[in-house]
Design an enzyme around this catalytic site. Structure first.
Site, short mmCIF file in Angstrom:
data_model
loop_
_atom_site.label_atom_id
_atom_site.label_comp_id
_atom_site.label_asym_id
_atom_site.label_seq_id
_atom_site.Cartn_x
_atom_site.Cartn_y
_atom_site.Cartn_z
N PHE A 132 56.50 -45.23 -10.55
CA PHE A 132 55.44 -44.24 -10.34
C PHE A 132 56.15 -42.89 -10.25
O PHE A 132 57.13 -42.75 -9.54
CB PHE A 132 54.66 -44.53 -9.05
CG PHE A 132 53.50 -43.60 -8.84
CD1 PHE A 132 52.34 -43.76 -9.55
CD2 PHE A 132 53.59 -42.54 -7.95
CE1 PHE A 132 51.26 -42.89 -9.38
CE2 PHE A 132 52.53 -41.66 -7.77
CZ PHE A 132 51.37 -41.84 -8.49
N ASP A 201 59.79 -49.39 -2.53
CA ASP A 201 58.47 -48.78 -2.43
C ASP A 201 57.44 -49.92 -2.50
O ASP A 201 57.34 -50.61 -3.52
CB ASP A 201 58.28 -47.79 -3.58
CG ASP A 201 56.91 -47.11 -3.56
OD1 ASP A 201 55.95 -47.70 -3.02
OD2 ASP A 201 56.80 -46.00 -4.10
N TYR A 226 46.63 -46.65 1.82
CA TYR A 226 45.24 -46.50 1.36
C TYR A 226 44.87 -47.44 0.23
O TYR A 226 43.75 -47.37 -0.27
CB TYR A 226 44.93 -45.05 0.98
CG TYR A 226 45.97 -44.33 0.14
CD1 TYR A 226 46.09 -44.58 -1.21
CD2 TYR A 226 46.80 -43.39 0.71
CE1 TYR A 226 47.03 -43.92 -1.98
CE2 TYR A 226 47.75 -42.72 -0.04
CZ TYR A 226 47.86 -42.98 -1.38
OH TYR A 226 48.80 -42.32 -2.13
N LYS A 227 45.78 -48.32 -0.16
CA LYS A 227 45.46 -49.28 -1.21
C LYS A 227 45.05 -50.60 -0.54
O LYS A 227 43.95 -50.69 -0.01
CB LYS A 227 46.68 -49.44 -2.13
CG LYS A 227 47.07 -48.12 -2.83
CD LYS A 227 48.23 -48.33 -3.78
CE LYS A 227 48.80 -47.01 -4.30
NZ LYS A 227 47.88 -46.27 -5.18
N ARG A 375 43.15 -50.72 -15.81
CA ARG A 375 43.81 -51.32 -14.66
C ARG A 375 42.76 -51.85 -13.68
O ARG A 375 41.84 -51.13 -13.31
CB ARG A 375 44.68 -50.26 -13.99
CG ARG A 375 45.74 -50.79 -13.08
CD ARG A 375 46.63 -49.66 -12.56
NE ARG A 375 45.92 -48.80 -11.64
CZ ARG A 375 46.49 -48.09 -10.65
NH1 ARG A 375 47.81 -48.13 -10.50
NH2 ARG A 375 45.77 -47.32 -9.87
#
Lengths: 400, 400
Positions: A132, A201, A226-227, A375
């Site tokens: 990312f 990560d 937050y995922k 996705r």
């Protein structure tokens, strides 16, 4: 499959099936929990109490009386079992990007200690070339500011890129684009064999599958909340520093919250002990305590059961895609082997941006990653098999 | 005085006089808004909407539809008039400490550009020796990571400490301990005359008095939003980068949110244009939108009127202390000259920690700073003259 699902009842811990979800006429399917998790039911009431009573009435007293000051460590300890960490090693706060910076700079500094005289310096940071982007940008900055150079390689090629000059290796547990799960135990062992530090990560793995940081001797790790942890938009990230390394953790952001005696207001910095070293400034209490309430959905939930359901959901999704989507229109770029799959499926598809827009119009919410990726994320706490079937049927319709 | 107070009606925009405020039997007086501002009435409803509707129903769509993505710049522009900045120069996010790091490192990098051949490098950071500690700790880290050394001096001695090697100067507009207001225009001019950059910390001035960043040519500034801006516990801080410097602002924390094309997911970093360069990771939406609602209390309020009332309040406080406190028990360490006073009064007092504890028991909330300071903050938006009189009467009783 839903009837046999031991986790099915957890869905009631979330706000789903709202009026907005039915805006397309039919029930919507939320497959974007890998970007922003759904709202846990415990959150609104808690936030209201934090705002109205803790801030509005107790005001400054809440730093002690409402446990604000110790929230970063307390909530870190709530995340710890989800990532296989014993208490006292995780602190919550700041963004993932800021935590990547802390972790990498600290890792390079630790790797540079105690080298034998005449040895080449450890001045290379190996970074996942498919990362990312923010991890890569921050790694560049960390390298620039510590006199290192970046060695970008794909995770599979990491072992061959390691050597006596490797200081630290920054890897993603699950690739944000393809959903590929990387070999954390094997890669961490290879990094250690080279005498370097491993920084992981966990943004796309924590809360979706077992991580086992302690068991695999991971040195440092960061992740967002937050995922799959459902902490809310932009909720604070976390930093894990393995206990044995904490006394040597030398933060590039030594704010007053990490001081041994923060209210001593001493002009000289002296780092505190333990996870608190990862703190910087005043913690963001509203977001942090919303996250704390959100983490209550994990009470009594085993991460192994979550992983089993996650794999069943993604297997079933791929099966339904095969059944409903005209052949040749999409191709999964997510590995079929369970050991290499996170909790999302990425489909390569022509005109993916437009396809996703039409899916969302019909209530099926995933996301689009340029240039050609659809996705879909599967949060086992609240996604049902019925929903997976419905989503793929809509996908088939749209593509047909 | 309260009858003649043109700002008196603003008190109704805040939650005050709650049951907790009356816990001591009499009405409490909150004189700690310089640590945590009181709750603006608009906040609870806004936060509830953000949590229940924007997050709970719209979920990921809110990044666009609810204006989440652009909140850091939008709210920065809401703060801008309060600190004398034209739009497009302030971005909200991260903690004050993190923003001090961004500002100082960027300042050193800009100061190092374009030096003539053979000139000594600009490798000194001058820092207020009486600063709030976190600024000093972070400055040490910035110096260490940019090859600079720290020159600690009291603000009054800054002009004599400047020279051809000065890269940047980090100063507090108002001293957190004594409440002394430093000469921002004069010191900024001196810093510029030496060819260096001025970085101001506005934590204890923004919202209490005019700052005039643009008019005085300040280069960079940072501040928190939970004191006189009433944003809530740990609400996000802000960073000001003067417009002309923005193209050269080279952040040490170049997260994906500061990229020219954040969703391009490009492996190479390319900084965006304008204030957005100060962003790092995903913004903390709950806290940020609570702050946005809190800033509505400023609608129609002139910062000059706020300053006039602030000085009247602190004058009156000192007058009442003289009248009610037995002579010799306290000594003000806050300057009596208006031009040198912020919006707080600090009294040196033997046993200050114990005295403050007893004041708080009687509903008069200020704070204590080791070893011997009673600190009282006056937020002109909601503190009345009647309250000032009451607070000093209680102080006199407690000390007698």
């Amino acid at each position: 499959m839903d009837v046999a699902d031991g986790l099915a009842a957890l869905r009631d811990r979330f706000v789903l099936d709202t009026a907005s979800d039915h805006a397309g006429g039919a029930a919507g399917v939320y497959l974007d929990g890998n970007s922003l998790g759904a709202l846990p039911r415990a959150v609104p009431g808690r936030v209201e109490d934090v705002v109205r009573r803790q801030w509005g009435e107790l005001r400054i007293r809440s730093w002690d009386e409402s446990g604000w000051w110790t929230a970063p460590e307390r909530i870190g300890d709530r995340i710890a079992p989800l990532v296989g960490a014993a208490p006292g090693q995780i602190v919550v706060g700041d963004s993932t990007s800021v935590n990547v910076f802390k972790a990498l700079v600290a890792a390079v500094r630790m790797a540079g200690e105690g080298g034998s005289a005449g040895a080449a310096p450890r001045d290379e940071i190996v970074v996942d070339a498919s990362t990312f982007p923010t991890d890569g940008y921050i790694a560049e900055s960390a390298a620039r500011m510590t006199g290192c150079r970046i060695v970008p390689v794909l995770p599979a090629d990491v072992p061959g890129a390691l050597g006596p000059r490797t200081a630290a290796v920054l890897l993603n547990h699950v690739d944000y684009r393809t959903g590929r799960l990387h070999d954390l135990p094997g890669l961490t062992a290879a990094v250690h064999a080279a005498g370097a530090l491993a920084v992981w990560d966990l943004c796309h793995s924590a809360g979706a599958l077992p991580v086992e940081l302690d068991a695999h001797g991971v040195d440092l790790a960061v992740g967002c909340t937050y995922k799959y942890l459902n902490g809310g938009p932009g909720s604070p990230a976390y930093l894990y520093v393995r206990r044995e390394l904490q006394p040597r953790f030398d933060s590039p952001l030594p704010g007053w919250n990490s001081h041994a005696e923060p209210f001593g207001m001493r002009p000289e910095y002296e780092a505190g002990s333990g996870a608190v070293r990862g703190r910087v400034g005043t913690p963001d209490i509203l977001s942090m305590l919303a996250l704390e309430a959100a983490l209550e959905v994990w009470d009594g939930v085993s991460i192994e059961a979550v992983r089993a359901k996650s794999l069943a959901l993604t297997d079933f999704f791929l099966e339904c895609v095969d059944a409903y989507v005209p052949r040749g229109l999409v191709e999964s770029v997510t590995p079929s082997a369970h050991a290499e799959r996170g909790s999302q499926v990425a489909l390569r598809c022509e005109g993916a941006g437009d396809v996703m827009r039409r899916l969302i119009e019909r209530g099926v919410v995933g996301d689009y990653r340029a240039p050609d990726i659809l996705r879909f994320g599967f949060t086992p706490l609240y996604v049902s098999f019925t929903e997976v079937e419905r989503a793929t049927r809509v996908l088939g319709d749209v593509l047909a």
